[in-house]
Design an enzyme around this catalytic site. Sequence first.
Site, mmCIF file in Angstrom:
data_model
loop_
_atom_site.group_PDB
_atom_site.id
_atom_site.type_symbol
_atom_site.label_atom_id
_atom_site.label_comp_id
_atom_site.label_asym_id
_atom_site.label_seq_id
_atom_site.Cartn_x
_atom_site.Cartn_y
_atom_site.Cartn_z
ATOM 1 N N ASP A 30 0.971 -1.422 -0.149
ATOM 2 C CA ASP A 30 0.159 -0.168 0.138
ATOM 3 C C ASP A 30 0.789 1.320 0.364
ATOM 4 O OD1 ASP A 30 -3.679 0.178 0.824
ATOM 5 O OD2 ASP A 30 -2.289 2.394 1.192
ATOM 6 N N ILE A 31 0.705 2.629 -1.230
ATOM 7 C CA ILE A 31 1.118 3.398 -1.036
ATOM 8 C C ILE A 31 1.176 4.136 0.387
ATOM 9 C CG2 ILE A 31 -0.474 4.879 -1.983
ATOM 10 C CD1 ILE A 31 1.756 5.281 -4.526
ATOM 11 N N ASN A 87 -12.782 -3.856 2.017
ATOM 12 C CA ASN A 87 -13.715 -2.785 2.194
ATOM 13 C C ASN A 87 -14.282 -2.515 1.404
ATOM 14 O OD1 ASN A 87 -12.895 -1.138 4.502
ATOM 15 N ND2 ASN A 87 -10.867 -0.290 3.298
ATOM 16 N N GLY A 93 -15.559 2.902 3.025
ATOM 17 C CA GLY A 93 -14.486 3.951 2.548
ATOM 18 C C GLY A 93 -13.736 3.156 1.515
ATOM 19 N N GLN A 94 -14.208 3.018 1.116
ATOM 20 C CA GLN A 94 -13.567 2.041 -0.081
ATOM 21 C C GLN A 94 -13.095 2.907 -0.957
ATOM 22 O OE1 GLN A 94 -15.768 -1.389 -2.633
ATOM 23 N NE2 GLN A 94 -14.071 -1.787 -3.960
ATOM 24 N N HIS A 100 -9.683 -5.543 -3.368
ATOM 25 C CA HIS A 100 -8.877 -5.574 -2.936
ATOM 26 C C HIS A 100 -8.814 -6.043 -1.759
ATOM 27 C CE1 HIS A 100 -10.135 -1.120 -2.936
ATOM 28 N NE2 HIS A 100 -9.411 -1.387 -1.750
HETATM 29 P P1 5GP Z 1 -9.463 0.964 0.138
HETATM 30 O O1 5GP Z 1 -9.761 2.474 0.816
HETATM 31 O O2 5GP Z 1 -10.037 1.196 -1.390
HETATM 32 O O3 5GP Z 1 -10.458 0.072 0.961
HETATM 33 O O4 5GP Z 1 -8.597 0.945 -0.349
HETATM 34 C C1 5GP Z 1 -7.462 1.270 -1.096
HETATM 35 C C2 5GP Z 1 -6.164 1.393 -0.230
HETATM 36 O O5 5GP Z 1 -5.279 1.541 -1.798
HETATM 37 C C3 5GP Z 1 -5.093 2.451 -0.132
HETATM 38 O O6 5GP Z 1 -4.997 1.884 1.260
HETATM 39 C C4 5GP Z 1 -4.432 3.344 -0.870
HETATM 40 O O7 5GP Z 1 -3.573 4.165 0.508
HETATM 41 C C5 5GP Z 1 -3.793 2.594 -1.304
HETATM 42 N N1 5GP Z 1 -3.546 3.207 -2.792
HETATM 43 C C6 5GP Z 1 -4.145 4.541 -3.331
HETATM 44 N N2 5GP Z 1 -3.626 4.902 -4.505
HETATM 45 C C7 5GP Z 1 -2.490 3.829 -4.668
HETATM 46 C C8 5GP Z 1 -1.030 3.727 -5.644
HETATM 47 O O8 5GP Z 1 -1.214 4.327 -6.567
HETATM 48 N N3 5GP Z 1 -0.515 2.403 -5.166
HETATM 49 C C9 5GP Z 1 -0.234 2.013 -3.939
HETATM 50 N N4 5GP Z 1 0.515 0.693 -4.042
HETATM 51 N N5 5GP Z 1 -1.716 1.884 -3.182
HETATM 52 C C10 5GP Z 1 -2.327 3.138 -3.391
#
Ligand code: 5GP
Length: 114
Positions: A30-31, A87, A93-94, A100
């Site tokens: 995760d970034i 999520n 918060g998705q 994923h």
């Molecule tokens: P969500 O909030 O959809 O469950 O999780 C999305 C996740 O993707 C977040 O934890 C966010 O930090 C991660 N993320 C968003 N953009 C990028 C990216 O460009 N690269 C990586 N490695 N992670 C990302």
Amino acid sequence: MPECLFCAIAAETVPATRVLDTARVLAFRDIDPQAPTHVLVIPKEHHPDVAALAAADAGLLHEVITQAHQVAVAEGVSEEGYRVVFNTGPQAGQAVPHVHAHVLGGRSLTWPPG
Ligand code: 5GP
Ligand code: ZN
């Protein structure tokens, strides 16, 4: 470039730090990590969320879960414990509409905290 960010990561048009890569599943860091281990596990094929994936291809969902555990083993957190989170939808918060699993570990994750 695919419009979906995680499709683009799967296609290697957007870079990511890969942890594990199989024929149908990819794991990358995760970034914005929320724990010492914070890895995202995706099917390379696009499905919007975990319910859609379960309905479309239960075998692929099984692979995602299996690889999430392999990530935990590779990261050295499988014995002490880790969390797998999908999520789903805006109130959870998705932010990325490509299913994923978050694999989180390396610190206490008890919830509620305390
Ligand atoms: P969500 O909030 O959809 O469950 O999780 C999305 C996740 O993707 C977040 O934890 C966010 O930090 C991660 N993320 C968003 N953009 C990028 C990216 O460009 N690269 C990586 N490695 N992670 C990302
Ligand atoms: Zn996608």
